[in-house]
Write a protein that holds these residues in place. Structure first.
Motif, PDB file in Angstrom:
ATOM      1  N   GLY A  67       0.843  -1.181   0.000  1.00 22.92           N
ATOM      2  CA  GLY A  67       0.000   0.000   0.000  1.00 22.92           C
ATOM      3  C   GLY A  67       0.878   1.231   0.000  1.00 22.92           C
ATOM      4  N   THR A  68       0.269   2.381   0.120  1.00 19.75           N
ATOM      5  CA  THR A  68       0.999   3.643   0.083  1.00 19.75           C
ATOM      6  C   THR A  68       1.477   3.990   1.479  1.00 19.75           C
ATOM      7  N   THR A  69       2.773   3.920   1.688  1.00 19.61           N
ATOM      8  CA  THR A  69       3.357   4.248   2.991  1.00 19.61           C
ATOM      9  C   THR A  69       4.320   5.406   2.833  1.00 19.61           C
ATOM     10  N   ASP A  70       4.154   6.389   3.690  1.00 22.14           N
ATOM     11  CA  ASP A  70       5.013   7.569   3.676  1.00 22.14           C
ATOM     12  C   ASP A  70       5.686   7.689   5.036  1.00 22.14           C
ATOM     13  N   GLY A  71       6.994   7.802   5.036  1.00 18.94           N
ATOM     14  CA  GLY A  71       7.701   7.983   6.297  1.00 18.94           C
ATOM     15  C   GLY A  71       8.322   6.694   6.794  1.00 18.94           C
ATOM     16  N   ASP A  72       9.265   6.851   7.702  1.00 16.87           N
ATOM     17  CA  ASP A  72       9.981   5.718   8.264  1.00 16.87           C
ATOM     18  C   ASP A  72       9.230   5.161   9.469  1.00 16.87           C
ATOM     19  N   TRP A  73       9.749   4.030   9.966  1.00 16.36           N
ATOM     20  CA  TRP A  73       9.209   3.454  11.189  1.00 16.36           C
ATOM     21  C   TRP A  73       9.508   4.387  12.363  1.00 16.36           C
ATOM     22  N   GLN A  74       8.493   4.593  13.194  1.00 20.91           N
ATOM     23  CA  GLN A  74       8.630   5.448  14.367  1.00 20.91           C
ATOM     24  C   GLN A  74       8.232   4.657  15.612  1.00 20.91           C
ATOM     25  N   SER A  75       9.019   4.792  16.688  1.00 18.20           N
ATOM     26  CA  SER A  75       8.735   4.091  17.939  1.00 18.20           C
ATOM     27  C   SER A  75       7.931   4.985  18.873  1.00 18.20           C
ATOM     28  N   HIS A  76       6.907   4.412  19.487  1.00 17.67           N
ATOM     29  CA  HIS A  76       6.037   5.149  20.417  1.00 17.67           C
ATOM     30  C   HIS A  76       5.868   4.315  21.688  1.00 17.67           C
ATOM     31  N   SER A  77       6.071   4.919  22.841  1.00 20.57           N
ATOM     32  CA  SER A  77       5.728   4.284  24.117  1.00 20.57           C
ATOM     33  C   SER A  77       4.382   4.853  24.549  1.00 20.57           C
ATOM     34  N   VAL A  78       3.315   4.255  24.071  1.00 19.11           N
ATOM     35  CA  VAL A  78       1.973   4.797  24.303  1.00 19.11           C
ATOM     36  C   VAL A  78       1.546   4.510  25.745  1.00 19.11           C
ATOM     37  N   GLY A  79       1.367   5.576  26.505  1.00 15.89           N
ATOM     38  CA  GLY A  79       0.892   5.430  27.880  1.00 15.89           C
ATOM     39  C   GLY A  79       1.875   4.795  28.827  1.00 15.89           C
ATOM     40  N   MET A  80       3.078   4.504  28.391  1.00 16.56           N
ATOM     41  CA  MET A  80       4.017   3.781  29.247  1.00 16.56           C
ATOM     42  C   MET A  80       4.859   4.743  30.062  1.00 16.56           C
ATOM     43  N   ASN A  81       4.305   5.167  31.206  1.00 19.32           N
ATOM     44  CA  ASN A  81       5.046   5.997  32.138  1.00 19.32           C
ATOM     45  C   ASN A  81       4.493   5.750  33.534  1.00 19.32           C
ATOM     46  N   GLU A  82       5.062   6.382  34.536  1.00 16.11           N
ATOM     47  CA  GLU A  82       4.694   6.074  35.911  1.00 16.11           C
ATOM     48  C   GLU A  82       3.245   6.394  36.235  1.00 16.11           C
ATOM     49  N   ALA A  83       2.644   7.288  35.482  1.00 15.66           N
ATOM     50  CA  ALA A  83       1.271   7.691  35.778  1.00 15.66           C
ATOM     51  C   ALA A  83       0.248   6.900  34.981  1.00 15.66           C
ATOM     52  N   ASP A  84       0.705   5.898  34.237  1.00 18.99           N
ATOM     53  CA  ASP A  84      -0.211   5.160  33.394  1.00 18.99           C
ATOM     54  C   ASP A  84      -1.149   4.280  34.199  1.00 18.99           C
ATOM     55  N   PHE A  85      -2.238   3.849  33.542  1.00 16.23           N
ATOM     56  CA  PHE A  85      -3.248   3.002  34.201  1.00 16.23           C
ATOM     57  C   PHE A  85      -2.618   1.743  34.775  1.00 16.23           C
ATOM     58  N   TYR A  86      -1.893   0.998  33.966  1.00 21.46           N
ATOM     59  CA  TYR A  86      -1.162  -0.161  34.453  1.00 21.46           C
ATOM     60  C   TYR A  86       0.289   0.252  34.704  1.00 21.46           C
ATOM     61  N   PRO A  87       0.822   0.007  35.899  1.00 21.33           N
ATOM     62  CA  PRO A  87       2.212   0.373  36.168  1.00 21.33           C
ATOM     63  C   PRO A  87       3.159  -0.385  35.243  1.00 21.33           C
ATOM     64  N   THR A  88       4.221   0.271  34.858  1.00 21.12           N
ATOM     65  CA  THR A  88       5.133  -0.341  33.889  1.00 21.12           C
ATOM     66  C   THR A  88       6.343  -0.936  34.573  1.00 21.12           C
ATOM     67  N   LEU A  89       6.980  -1.842  33.879  1.00 18.39           N
ATOM     68  CA  LEU A  89       8.192  -2.486  34.362  1.00 18.39           C
ATOM     69  C   LEU A  89       9.311  -2.128  33.387  1.00 18.39           C
ATOM     70  N   GLY A  90      10.140  -1.196  33.770  1.00 10.48           N
ATOM     71  CA  GLY A  90      11.138  -0.716  32.825  1.00 10.48           C
ATOM     72  C   GLY A  90      10.521   0.293  31.871  1.00 10.48           C
TER      73      GLY A  90
END
Length: 516
Positions: free
Chosen positions: A249-272
């Protein structure tokens, strides 16, 4: 032989006359009418006091925190509370297209610290949550609570196609097979496929995500929710390895990494901190959290539309118990019951008429008080910055009707106790002991004893106040200690109805055998 007089006394018209007579008796006693007003007022007043005194909670929003400093709870497309935290490696896709990948491995770590202690990588053990997920995800935006569709391999449930947090369809590929997954977009329709060899494909499910923009994000994701041992939760982390990633399909742009919601204040606590990296011709993603329905575990200080109503309902119920008992015991105390039974020799009809009158009145008072109290409590909680767990209009309606049924069935049962005991003090005391005390005791206990009380005593009927969601997509101990009643609302009402029926049956039997 049936005479004309006896036939008349058994006719529907005669019963309506008895019913009307009992209604007239009730409405002509000013103290009882005042008592009804008091029942409504105390219900609303105690709801106000409880809600006004609540100042802590968790707010809603799309950011990591809200202005009052409490963690945000994402809201899904249908207004429901959701968990939406994951590691994402994506690129834009314009128009229709397909993304395919092989999930070559899915491993994980489990924190040895409970969720109320910050997780650290040094305090971990190898392990994988059953609902750890690794696969492909399509979403219009990486904002928490956005609509999405995903096909995934899981830690213990095989291949699944899920969308918009609450919808799920399971595949058939074995967890021991090579796990290939694919997502295709055709307009607003997203279809998930699975394969054991990357050659032969079968569809798992499809979703219609209305209003998708022309360009969406597609890519790889990994997430891992809290896992439980008994009542104690432990944060987890998952690492997924991906190979043979192809996008058509038509893809524009490179792969981008996102840590969605992954921080200390998130709903589920994160490990690392999670992350994404290249590995040969593929990628490795590490992440924590969950994508699915929210349960109460992660919402510290959360409230529901019914939590503030509870105390007011109990106090109002005590007022109605007094009125229901006096509706019949006052006639015994004054000797008027002889006149009533002389005018209507069919004693069962007198008891039935009284039960209908007091039950109908109690239903209107209970439902009306709840209808007034719920928005008051919700408004005050929101104003104090507390998080109120979302409830649909249908759920609020069920709470209102349920409160009416609880008060109606209790009033009828106490009326029967009044007919059995013939004394106001005895009937009121028995009513409070049987219909209120089990809840008070059960709320102060834990474990099997409390669960038993909320299953087999009239306290079971308070399950009409349960608005917290349960989901097979979230491994969570849905126990009384965590705010979940052991019986559904309808079953709890049936338990209370059984008590009322037994009391009425005993009252009818004794009323027919004893002198007035």
């Amino acid at each position: 032989m049936v005479t004309a007089d006896s036939a008349l006394s058994c006719s529907p018209m005669a019963f309506r006359s008895v019913l009307w007579a009992e209604w007239v008796k009730f409405r002509t006693v000013r103290g009882w009418l005042i008592g009804l007003v008091i029942a409504v007022l105390v219900c609303v007043l105690f709801t106000y006091l409880v809600a006004n005194g609540t100042h802590s909670g968790t707010c809603t929003g799309t950011g990591s925190t809200c202005q009052n400093g409490h963690p945000a709870v994402p809201t899904g497309p249908d207004g429901e509370a959701v968990a939406d935290s994951y590691q994402y490696l994506s690129r834009p896709l314009s128009g229709n297209g397909t993304i395919t990948v092989q999930v070559t491995s899915l491993t994980g770590l489990v924190s040895t610290n409970p969720t109320n202690v910050a997780p650290t990588l040094s305090a971990t053990r190898p392990g994988l949550a059953g609902w750890a997920k690794a696969g492909l995800l399509l979403t219009p935006t990486t904002s928490q609570g956005s609509s999405y569709a995903a096909i995934m391999a899981t830690g213990g449930h095989g291949i699944h196609f899920q969308y918009d947090y609450t919808h799920d369809q399971r595949g058939t590929v074995s967890a021991d097979s090579a796990r290939w997954v694919r997502l295709t977009r055709v307009g607003d329709t997203i279809t998930g496929y699975e394969s054991a060899d990357g050659t032969s494909w079968q569809d798992v499910g499809a979703a219609h995500l209305s209003g998708l923009p022309a360009t969406v994000q597609v890519g790889l994701f990994v997430t891992a929710p809290v896992t439980f041992q008994g009542e104690t939760g432990y944060s987890t982390q998952a690492t997924g390895s991906f190979d043979h990633v192809t996008v058509t399909g038509t893809t524009d742009g490179d792969w981008q990494s996102h840590s969605v919601g992954m921080n200390e204040a998130d709903f589920y606590p994160t490990l690392g901190t999670g992350g994404s990296r290249s590995s040969g011709n593929g990628f490795v993603l590490t992440g924590s959290g969950d994508i699915g329905p929210a349960v109460v575990e992660g919402i510290l200080g959360s409230d529901t539309v019914s939590s503030t109503l509870l105390l007011g309902l109990i106090v109002g119920l005590i007022v109605l118990i007094v009125i229901a008992a006096m509706f019949i015991t006052s006639e015994y105390r004054r000797g008027l019951i002889r006149t009533t039974l002389t005018a209507t020799p069919q004693r069962g009809r007198v008891l039935a008429a009284k039960a209908i009158v007091i039950g109908g009145i109690a239903f209107m008072i209970g439902a009306g008080a709840a209808a007034a109290a719920v928005p008051v409590g919700e408004h005050l909680l929101a104003g104090n910055g507390a998080y109120v767990f979302p409830a649909t209009a249908a759920t609020v309606g069920r709470i209102v009707v349920g409160c009416g049924l609880v008060t109606a069935l209790t009033a009828v049962a106490v009326l029967a106790l009044g007919a059995i005991l013939r004394r106001s003090a005895g009937a009121v005391t028995a009513g409070i002991v049987v219909f209120v005390l089990p809840y008070v005791i059960g709320s102060s206990l834990s474990g099997s004893t409390a669960t038993w009380l909320f299953r087999v005593t009239p306290a079971a009927a308070f399950s009409v106040l349960d608005v917290l969601p349960r989901s097979a997509l979230v491994d969570y101990p849905y126990t009384l200690a965590n705010g979940y009643y052991p019986l559904p609302a309808w079953a709890g009402l049936l338990v209370l109805a059984a008590y009322a029926a037994v009391a009425l049956g005993a009252a009818r039997l004794l009323l027919g055998r004893r002198d007035a």
